[in-house]
Scaffold this active site. Structure first.
Site, PDB file in Angstrom:
ATOM      1  N   TYR A  64      66.726  73.854  58.511  1.00  0.00           N
ATOM      2  CA  TYR A  64      65.498  73.701  57.721  1.00  0.00           C
ATOM      3  C   TYR A  64      64.317  73.478  58.670  1.00  0.00           C
ATOM      4  O   TYR A  64      63.276  74.134  58.566  1.00  0.00           O
ATOM      5  CB  TYR A  64      65.645  72.505  56.763  1.00  0.00           C
ATOM      6  CG  TYR A  64      64.424  72.247  55.917  1.00  0.00           C
ATOM      7  CD1 TYR A  64      63.370  71.461  56.404  1.00  0.00           C
ATOM      8  CD2 TYR A  64      64.279  72.816  54.672  1.00  0.00           C
ATOM      9  CE1 TYR A  64      62.235  71.240  55.659  1.00  0.00           C
ATOM     10  CE2 TYR A  64      63.145  72.588  53.899  1.00  0.00           C
ATOM     11  CZ  TYR A  64      62.123  71.804  54.403  1.00  0.00           C
ATOM     12  OH  TYR A  64      60.984  71.602  53.660  1.00  0.00           O
ATOM     13  N   ASP A 104      69.922  70.297  57.821  1.00  0.00           N
ATOM     14  CA  ASP A 104      68.578  69.828  58.171  1.00  0.00           C
ATOM     15  C   ASP A 104      68.003  70.558  59.388  1.00  0.00           C
ATOM     16  O   ASP A 104      66.832  70.944  59.410  1.00  0.00           O
ATOM     17  CB  ASP A 104      68.620  68.309  58.466  1.00  0.00           C
ATOM     18  CG  ASP A 104      68.938  67.524  57.196  1.00  0.00           C
ATOM     19  OD1 ASP A 104      69.022  66.285  57.268  1.00  0.00           O
ATOM     20  OD2 ASP A 104      69.105  68.164  56.130  1.00  0.00           O
ATOM     21  N   LYS A 162      64.372  53.041  32.675  1.00  0.00           N
ATOM     22  CA  LYS A 162      63.033  52.557  33.034  1.00  0.00           C
ATOM     23  C   LYS A 162      63.047  52.255  34.532  1.00  0.00           C
ATOM     24  O   LYS A 162      63.603  51.268  34.969  1.00  0.00           O
ATOM     25  CB  LYS A 162      62.664  51.325  32.231  1.00  0.00           C
ATOM     26  CG  LYS A 162      61.199  50.937  32.408  1.00  0.00           C
ATOM     27  CD  LYS A 162      60.750  49.862  31.466  1.00  0.00           C
ATOM     28  CE  LYS A 162      59.259  49.618  31.607  1.00  0.00           C
ATOM     29  NZ  LYS A 162      58.810  49.485  33.017  1.00  0.00           N
TER      30      LYS A 162
HETATM   31  C1  LIG Z   1      54.980  53.663  30.372  1.00  0.00           C
HETATM   32  C2  LIG Z   1      56.228  54.479  30.253  1.00  0.00           C
HETATM   33  C3  LIG Z   1      57.280  54.305  31.140  1.00  0.00           C
HETATM   34  N1  LIG Z   1      58.367  55.099  30.966  1.00  0.00           N
HETATM   35  N2  LIG Z   1      59.526  55.138  31.703  1.00  0.00           N
HETATM   36  C4  LIG Z   1      60.276  56.095  31.123  1.00  0.00           C
HETATM   37  N3  LIG Z   1      61.515  56.470  31.553  1.00  0.00           N
HETATM   38  N4  LIG Z   1      59.653  56.635  30.064  1.00  0.00           N
HETATM   39  C5  LIG Z   1      58.449  56.013  29.969  1.00  0.00           C
HETATM   40  N5  LIG Z   1      57.451  56.210  29.086  1.00  0.00           N
HETATM   41  C6  LIG Z   1      56.342  55.447  29.222  1.00  0.00           C
HETATM   42  O1  LIG Z   1      55.301  55.586  28.369  1.00  0.00           O
HETATM   43  C7  LIG Z   1      55.484  56.570  27.296  1.00  0.00           C
HETATM   44  C8  LIG Z   1      54.644  56.146  26.121  1.00  0.00           C
HETATM   45  C9  LIG Z   1      55.075  57.938  27.840  1.00  0.00           C
END
Ligand SMILES: Cc1c[n+]2nc(N)[nH]c2nc1OC(C)C
Length: 325
Positions: free
Chosen positions: A35, A32, A117
């Site tokens: 950098y 760091d 997600k």
């Molecule tokens: C709302 C959303 C949220 N997420 N999260 C991921 N990992 N993929 C993903 N795709 C999404 O919508 C797709 C239809 C692009």
């Protein structure tokens, strides 16, 4: 006079490379302190020669003067939400609806791309000729807030795509999030400064991104994972979702490695269980996994119902008690 121009170009390339190693590959390539020395040298050169201050200079990462308010941005292609599934049977039903929609033979299975997600906030990044020109929140799916100057401070987001033949226009969709450890450190700082603590990493990420003063955003460690695409001009759309994510990696965009291509409802549920068991060890919060029909042609055949795609589904974990502080 050319030598300081060369020196500035070399510094910018080096700093962008070290940013990529640290924030995208999670593999630091410089201490760091070293950098910071290179960074301050480039800042001094840019102050002496303002024409060096290009939109993709790594010195953009420290933020700019505060904005009076956020501008609205209309997405060229709407940013949609996802249908949800909770029980195994919801996933079996999802696969059955997909097979019906594709008129699939009984004995063949659908290929799905499965990924995490993230519990952050959805963002659209617009790159024109490979340079980041605009960033906007999802908003209501059609119109979002212009958060470009804040997004420039997110070191995980490349200011320029790593290719000599960039597409004319590329809208990258993904999630801005805060890792659990960075969240804990931020709240410790908030506590010391007798300021409001954030309830969870998602609120901390949203609060950090909705700052009118991007110098504050620059002090927050935000991350980004790309997962979707909007407008693409001047390049061929990859033939599957997994190929899109491979392409994104080549372009220098962070793509989460916790992803698989699986077959049928059984493959989806196996992925879900696997992620469920490693969830506590993940450095970030997730609220489920996302399944997408992998082949683009099959996605197009299935299309969308109301605001969510027929080709995709979020499979959520049971809601946990509030995040432990
Ligand atoms: C709302 C959303 C949220 N997420 N999260 C991921 N990992 N993929 C993903 N795709 C999404 O919508 C797709 C239809 C692009």
């Amino acid at each position: 006079a050319a030598e300081w121009r060369l020196r500035a170009a070399w510094l910018a390339t080096e700093l962008n490379r070290h940013n990529h190693s640290y924030y995208v590959l999670d593999n630091p390539s410089i201490p760091d302190a070293e950098y910071d020395l290179l960074f301050r040298e480039l800042q001094a050169l840019e102050q002496a020669h303002p024409e060096l201050n290009t939109p993709d200079s790594p010195t953009q990462r420290v933020g700019a003067a505060p904005l009076p308010q956020f501008e609205q941005v209309t997405h060229s292609i709407p940013m949609l939400s996802l249908g949800n599934g909770f029980e195994d049977n919801d996933i079996v039903e999802f696969d059955r609806r997909v097979r019906d929609g594709l008129d699939t033979q009984v004995d063949s299975e659908i290929e799905y791309a499965a990924e995490l997600k993230f519990d952050g906030l959805a963002i659209n990044l617009r790159y024109e000729d490979g340079v980041l020109v605009q960033a906007a929140t999802r908003g209501d799916g059609t119109t979002g807030e212009n958060v470009t100057s804040n997004i420039r401070t997110v070191r995980a987001i490349p200011l320029r795509l790593h290719t000599k033949q960039p597409p004319k226009v590329l809208d990258v969709r993904g999630e801005v999030l805060m890792f659990k450890e960075d969240f804990a450190r931020l709240n410790a700082r908030q506590r010391e400064a007798e300021m409001k603590e954030f309830a969870n990493p998602r609120n901390a990420a949203a609060g950090s991104l909705r700052q009118l003063d991007s110098r504050i955003t620059a002090q927050r460690i935000l991350r980004f994972f790309a997962y979707g695409i909007g407008t693409l001009e001047g390049a061929a759309m990859p033939a599957s979702h997994s190929a899109l994510l491979d392409w994104y990696s080549e372009l220098g965009l962070p793509v989460c490695k916790e992803r698989s291509v699986v077959k049928g409802a059984a493959g989806l549920l196996e992925f879900f269980r696997g992620i469920g068991s490693k969830r506590p060890q993940l450095p970030y919060e997730i609220d489920g996994v996302v399944y997408k029909v992998n082949r683009l042609l099959q996605q197009q055949t299935l299309g969308f119902v109301s605001r969510a795609p027929r080709f995709a589904l979020a499979h959520k974990f049971p809601a946990e008690e509030a995040t432990t502080q």
